[in-house]
Design an enzyme around this catalytic site. Structure first.
Site, PDB file in Angstrom:
ATOM      1  N   GLY A 194      -4.844  -1.473   4.850  1.00  0.00           N
ATOM      2  CA  GLY A 194      -4.072  -2.688   4.566  1.00  0.00           C
ATOM      3  C   GLY A 194      -4.505  -4.009   4.822  1.00  0.00           C
ATOM      4  N   ARG A 195      -5.109  -4.149   6.445  1.00  0.00           N
ATOM      5  CA  ARG A 195      -5.768  -5.539   6.436  1.00  0.00           C
ATOM      6  C   ARG A 195      -7.104  -5.696   5.907  1.00  0.00           C
ATOM      7  NH1 ARG A 195      -4.657  -2.052  10.446  1.00  0.00           N
ATOM      8  NH2 ARG A 195      -6.327  -1.261  11.676  1.00  0.00           N
ATOM      9  N   GLU A 238      10.595  -4.521   4.482  1.00  0.00           N
ATOM     10  CA  GLU A 238      10.458  -6.005   3.962  1.00  0.00           C
ATOM     11  C   GLU A 238       9.989  -6.207   2.675  1.00  0.00           C
ATOM     12  OE1 GLU A 238       8.855  -4.789   6.785  1.00  0.00           O
ATOM     13  OE2 GLU A 238       9.064  -5.988   8.671  1.00  0.00           O
ATOM     14  N   GLU A 288      -4.680  -6.503  14.754  1.00  0.00           N
ATOM     15  CA  GLU A 288      -4.139  -5.328  14.382  1.00  0.00           C
ATOM     16  C   GLU A 288      -5.534  -4.001  14.388  1.00  0.00           C
ATOM     17  OE1 GLU A 288      -2.385  -4.098  10.291  1.00  0.00           O
ATOM     18  OE2 GLU A 288      -0.509  -4.663  11.527  1.00  0.00           O
ATOM     19  N   LYS A 320       0.886  -1.224  -0.103  1.00  0.00           N
ATOM     20  CA  LYS A 320      -0.117   0.007  -0.062  1.00  0.00           C
ATOM     21  C   LYS A 320       0.809   1.337  -0.083  1.00  0.00           C
ATOM     22  CE  LYS A 320      -3.513   2.345   2.992  1.00  0.00           C
ATOM     23  NZ  LYS A 320      -4.273   2.505   3.812  1.00  0.00           N
ATOM     24  N   LYS A 368       9.312  -0.830  14.099  1.00  0.00           N
ATOM     25  CA  LYS A 368      10.165  -0.687  12.686  1.00  0.00           C
ATOM     26  C   LYS A 368      11.318   0.316  13.146  1.00  0.00           C
ATOM     27  CE  LYS A 368       5.788  -0.559   9.867  1.00  0.00           C
ATOM     28  NZ  LYS A 368       4.980   0.248   9.047  1.00  0.00           N
ATOM     29  N   HIS A 405      -5.455 -32.876  17.885  1.00  0.00           N
ATOM     30  CA  HIS A 405      -4.580 -33.840  18.516  1.00  0.00           C
ATOM     31  C   HIS A 405      -3.302 -32.963  18.973  1.00  0.00           C
ATOM     32  CE1 HIS A 405      -6.427 -37.590  17.128  1.00  0.00           C
ATOM     33  NE2 HIS A 405      -6.899 -36.759  16.265  1.00  0.00           N
TER      34      HIS A 405
HETATM   35  O1  F6P Z   1       1.735  -4.185   9.956  1.00  0.00           O
HETATM   36  C1  F6P Z   1       1.568  -2.896   9.604  1.00  0.00           C
HETATM   37  C2  F6P Z   1       1.252  -2.646   8.139  1.00  0.00           C
HETATM   38  O2  F6P Z   1       1.109  -1.334   7.761  1.00  0.00           O
HETATM   39  C3  F6P Z   1      -0.126  -3.537   8.017  1.00  0.00           C
HETATM   40  O3  F6P Z   1      -1.014  -2.643   8.490  1.00  0.00           O
HETATM   41  C4  F6P Z   1       0.007  -3.566   6.588  1.00  0.00           C
HETATM   42  O4  F6P Z   1      -0.869  -4.592   6.008  1.00  0.00           O
HETATM   43  C5  F6P Z   1       1.297  -3.925   6.289  1.00  0.00           C
HETATM   44  O5  F6P Z   1       2.151  -3.147   7.412  1.00  0.00           O
HETATM   45  C6  F6P Z   1       2.091  -3.835   4.918  1.00  0.00           C
HETATM   46  O6  F6P Z   1       1.805  -2.600   4.605  1.00  0.00           O
HETATM   47  P1  F6P Z   1       2.343  -2.017   2.812  1.00  0.00           P
HETATM   48  O7  F6P Z   1       1.038  -2.799   2.169  1.00  0.00           O
HETATM   49  O8  F6P Z   1       2.028  -0.599   3.032  1.00  0.00           O
HETATM   50  O9  F6P Z   1       3.377  -2.653   2.640  1.00  0.00           O
END
Ligand code: F6P
Length: 548
Positions: A271-272, A216, A357, A210, A512, A388
């Site tokens: 995002g979620r 990452e 979240e 987003k 972060k 199990h």
């Molecule tokens: O974990 C924090 C967060 O901002 C989430 O809400 C989001 O889904 C994820 O990191 C990834 O963010 P992006 O889509 O901006 O890479």
């Protein structure tokens, strides 16, 4: 809500529930079922294809009425309407919350800042459909002219969990001649294992972020580009092998992806809550645009139900309130989601982000510390595997863990007769667990089996463990959409009652920032000002172990 809003725990509807809970002590599901033969029927609601039985909850009509009064007092439906209207209910970020617009019909009008956003949603869906078809038919070729056969989604959190979960959930609907991989972890092992057997000339990377700033994802995307270029040699290859899903065109261009190959979404999609936006591109390639639209239709079925069904038959409202009953009035800390479907293996992991979240908050919308429990710890894995492993604790441990059992009447067609025949056994387990959790086994029932007296306590099941059972005929794209929307709206209900902002996630920021500060210390041994003694020692140990 304003500062003058009475604190939730002081509302008369809250204290009425506390009083009710005190009188309720000792009430067992065995008694509740014995007292009311029509309980199962009365406490079942049908939403689209979902048959939702909440009769195995430790509630009476009075409990439900009191919970509904709490929902009315906290104006859950008013808050719901504000969300659907596009008001900026995510107050700490000043944003509208309009994932529901992602599945609105083309002729709907939903405005943000005076602009109808629905045409933009459908334009992106059409662009995604055209691109998906090109990949599916082989019309889109890679830099060397070879057909794309591998699709690697690179993203994390909401830009990974939804597509990865749904790809597994809908495997029987996917193009089996294409390979899909999902890379999220900044651990290089994730990308390494995802691409090690792939031909770069046949591989498309979908960079899903987003913000397009998530460390990452950007790190993995750069590594993916290096991997591609090491083989194809030519920068021009990026245009044929990389596309982006984002709200941030500037950063996408900066990374080197042509914005013509960018699929857009907007800041009013959390995002979620983004899986049914452009973030679903990998899934759309897998299942095709028609099935993707069926998925969106499924979401819409539950949105409409949530928007229009009366409170007493409104499934997300009921599920949200039942969670509140246990979390706030029985001190339950956790909620298990237990799908009896191998295809839903990642469903609970997806819900963890959605729920935890969203509702893992400890101040209310006005910034005051909450004086009540908010979101539960959500966990679970497919049912029979859990049986199990950890069900022992649910049955006989000391914790109250309400659970959702999810199952389907029909096995998928392609299983063939022998494997399909196992389906009754799978579902028998679901029904047996719901039964055992609710009704348990009394000491007398154990004794009647001739069990030695000293073993009776060990073989007794107290029961009274609440479950919701969700059944559908089969796991189709539409049913998956319905299930996800059911949980999205349940999470909304709980946040609305708790008066928290379910749509920000400031809690992920600190880690972060600290990771960025510590990283130079790992690589170069740089002094990090203000580092605590424990972390300093751990960093030194790490460096020594790495031979630095
Ligand atoms: O974990 C924090 C967060 O901002 C989430 O809400 C989001 O889904 C994820 O990191 C990834 O963010 P992006 O889509 O901006 O890479």
């Amino acid at each position: 809500m304003t500062d003058s809003t009475p604190l939730l725990a002081r509302r008369p509807q809250w204290t009425a529930l506390e009083d009710h809970r005190a009188k309720f002590n000792g009430t067992h599901l065995r008694d509740l079922f014995a007292a009311d033969p029509s309980r199962a029927e009365r406490y079942t609601v049908q939403v689209g294809d979902l048959h939702i039985d909440y009769s195995k909850h430790v509630v009476t009509d009075e409990t439900l009425a009191l919970l509904q009064e709490l929902a009315a007092a906290t104006d859950v439906f008013g808050q719901r309407d504000a969300m659907f209207r596009g008001e900026k209910i995510n107050t700490t970020e000043g944003r509208a919350v309009l994932h529901t617009a992602l599945r609105a019909p083309a002729d709907a009008v939903i405005e943000v800042d005076g602009e109808n956003v629905v045409p933009k949603v459908h334009a992106v869906l059409d662009k995604m459909a055209a691109f998906s078809q090109k990949i599916r038919t082989g019309e889109w070729t890679g830099h060397t002219g070879k057909r794309v056969r591998n699709i690697v989604n690179v993203g994390i959190g909401g830009s990974d969990l939804g597509p990865a979960m749904a790809y597994d959930a809908l495997r029987p609907y996917t193009a089996r001649d294409l390979t899909f991989r999902f890379v999220s972890n900044v651990d290089g092992a994730d990308l390494h294992e995802a691409v090690r057997d792939l031909d770069p000339a046949e591989t498309l990377f979908i960079i899903a972020s987003k913000t397009f700033t998530t460390i990452e994802t950007i790190t993995n995307a750069k590594a993916a580009r290096s991997w591609l270029l090491a083989s194809l040699g030519d920068e021009a290859a990026v245009a044929k092998h990389f596309v982006a899903l984002s709200t941030n065109a500037e950063k996408v261009a900066e990374f080197g992806i042509d914005t013509a190959n960018m699929f857009e979404f907007w800041d009013w999609v959390g995002g979620r809550y983004s899986f049914d936006s452009a973030i679903g591109l990998s899934l759309m390639i897998a299942i095709g645009p028609d099935a993707f639209r069926e998925l969106l239709d499924g979401f819409r079925v539950v949105d409409e139900h949530f928007r229009t069904a009366p409170a007493e038959a409104n499934a997300p409202l009921l599920m949200g309130l039942l969670g509140i009953w246990y979390g706030n009035f029985h001190d339950a800390q956790a909620h298990a989601v237990l799908p009896y479907s191998h295809y839903l293996s990642k469903f609970t992991a997806y819900l963890q982000q959605l729920d935890m979240e969203s509702n893992g908050k400890s101040v209310d919308r006005e910034g005051r510390p909450v004086q009540w429990q908010t979101g539960p710890v959500v966990w679970g894995t497919p049912g029979t595997n859990g049986q199990h492993a950890y069900y022992q604790l649910i049955h006989q441990g000391t914790k109250l863990i309400p659970a959702d059992l999810i199952g389907f009447a029909k096995p998928v067609d392609e299983l063939g007769p022998e494997l399909a025949a196992q389906h009754d056994l799978l579902m028998a387990n679901l029904f047996a667990q719901g039964q055992a959790l609710a009704f348990g086994k009394t000491p007398d029932e154990v004794r009647a089996e001739g069990v030695a007296e000293e073993l009776v306590p060990h073989k007794t099941f107290k029961g009274n463990h609440p479950t919701t059972t969700v059944l559908a005929r089969e796991l189709t794209p539409s049913v998956l959409g319905q299930l996800i929307a059911l949980y999205e709206q349940k999470v909304f209900v709980q946040g609305a009652v708790w008066n928290i902002d379910s749509f920000d996630q400031w809690g992920v920021e600190l880690g972060k920032v600290l990771a960025k500060r510590v990283e130079p210390a790992l690589a170069e041994g740089a002094e990090v000002p203000g580092l605590d003694a424990s972390t300093r020692s751990l960093v030194a140990t790490y460096r020594a172990l790495r031979g630095r």
